[in-house]
Design an enzyme around this catalytic site. Structure first.
Site, PDB file in Angstrom:
ATOM      1  N   GLU A 148      10.539   0.470 -11.855  1.00 33.30           N
ATOM      2  CA  GLU A 148      11.110   0.997 -10.613  1.00 33.30           C
ATOM      3  C   GLU A 148      12.598   0.663 -10.555  1.00 33.30           C
ATOM      4  OE1 GLU A 148      10.497   0.675  -5.763  1.00 33.30           O
ATOM      5  OE2 GLU A 148       9.495  -0.748  -7.093  1.00 33.30           O
ATOM      6  N   GLU A 244       5.156   3.802   0.820  1.00 32.17           N
ATOM      7  CA  GLU A 244       5.675   2.437   0.941  1.00 32.17           C
ATOM      8  C   GLU A 244       6.514   2.352   2.207  1.00 32.17           C
ATOM      9  OE1 GLU A 244       7.615  -0.645  -2.174  1.00 32.17           O
ATOM     10  OE2 GLU A 244       8.786   1.164  -1.811  1.00 32.17           O
TER      11      GLU A 244
END
Length: 296
Positions: A148, A244
């Site tokens: 990420e 998220e």
């Protein structure tokens, strides 16, 4: 296009006791998700067997994400710090494996936090060598490692899709993928479409985080959702898309500070999660309809 819809465990709870794990996994299933993304930042605090049993009970899949600390930063020039980072990554990998998951994602290549200088050549090499090592260990269990990239205030190693692809090219392992996060893309990328296309064309689009520009409810910030969902539809993305979101309503003892979660962006996490799933599914469906109409 079949997308696996996930939700981050921090939407539900800041720790992972048996009671909290049951509540988070049950809430994930009740909200209609396919997967929960656990966060074994301290892997010693996770009971993988318990987690696996709860997941099976509720018919859910699992992924895992984490970010490293200054004391476990594998982009450090200090061999002892790198060694501790590798121990932490190996332990998190074990938690994911024993919980039944197949994707380990997040900031696996450096600490999660602001640096006061660019990465050094030795530090970057340590990071790349560690990810190659981690990928080889993960491959033994059929696990994919998804990196990420984060904004400039959370890492100095990879901040864009292209930097991630360049990093992956050096690592040169087939099970290392790019993890795109709309929150970070909104800060660092010049084009959501081009970022998705580049990762897909390289065969490395492996994981997606769906997050608003302020980390709150989807559709209430500045993310260009039609563009992003359109890009995923264009490339035929069929991986995991995890919602998220963070609020001071749910606090993790280290991650909340690392991510500067200082205020309540929401208080009703059940409504937040249900609305996010509906928003994502609708956005993907609208993108597919637009493409179908254009082709027709």
């Amino acid at each position: 296009m079949t997308v696996t819809h996930g939700v981050h465990a921090l939407v539900w709870t800041g720790s992972w006791t048996p009671e909290e794990a049951r509540r988070a996994i049950a809430a994930t299933a009740e909200a209609g998700y396919d997967l929960i993304e656990i966060a074994p930042i301290d892997p010693s605090g996770f009971d993988a067997d318990m987690t696996a049993g709860l997941l099976q009970e509720h018919g859910l899949r699992v992924s895992a994400s984490l970010g490293l600390s200054a004391d476990t930063d594998v982009s450090s020039e200090d061999p002892a710090v790198v060694a501790r980072g590798r121990e932490r990554l190996a332990a998190a990998l074990g938690v994911l494996r024993d919980s039944g998951g197949t994707t380990l994602c997040g900031v696996l290549y450096s600490k999660l936090g602001k640096y006061d200088a660019p990465a050094t050549e030795r530090g970057r090499a340590n990071s790349q060598e560690t990810i190659a090592w981690l990928a080889d260990k993960a491959a033994e269990s059929g696990i994919t490692v998804a990196l990420e990239f984060c904004n400039r205030y959370e890492t100095n190693i990879i901040n864009t899709t292209q930097e991630t692809l360049d990093f992956i090219a050096v690592v040169d392992r087939p099970n290392v993928m790019a993890h795109l996060d709309t929150y970070h893309m909104n800060i660092e990328e010049h084009s959501f479409t081009e970022a998705v296309r580049a990762a897909s064309a390289a065969g490395r689009l492996g994981y997606v985080h769906i997050g608003e520009s302020h980390r709150g409810a989807l559709g209430t910030g500045s993310i260009p959702w039609p563009e992003f969902f359109g890009a995923l539809d264009e490339v035929g993305y069929e991986g995991i898309a995890t919602f998220e979101s963070f609020s001071s309503e749910v606090v993790h003892r280290t991650l909340s500070n690392d991510l500067a979660i200082w205020r309540n962006l929401w208080t009703d996490n059940h409504a937040l999660a249900r609305d996010a799933l509906a928003f994502t599914k609708a956005g993907l469906a609208e993108a597919a309809a637009r493409r179908g109409g254009a082709q027709g």
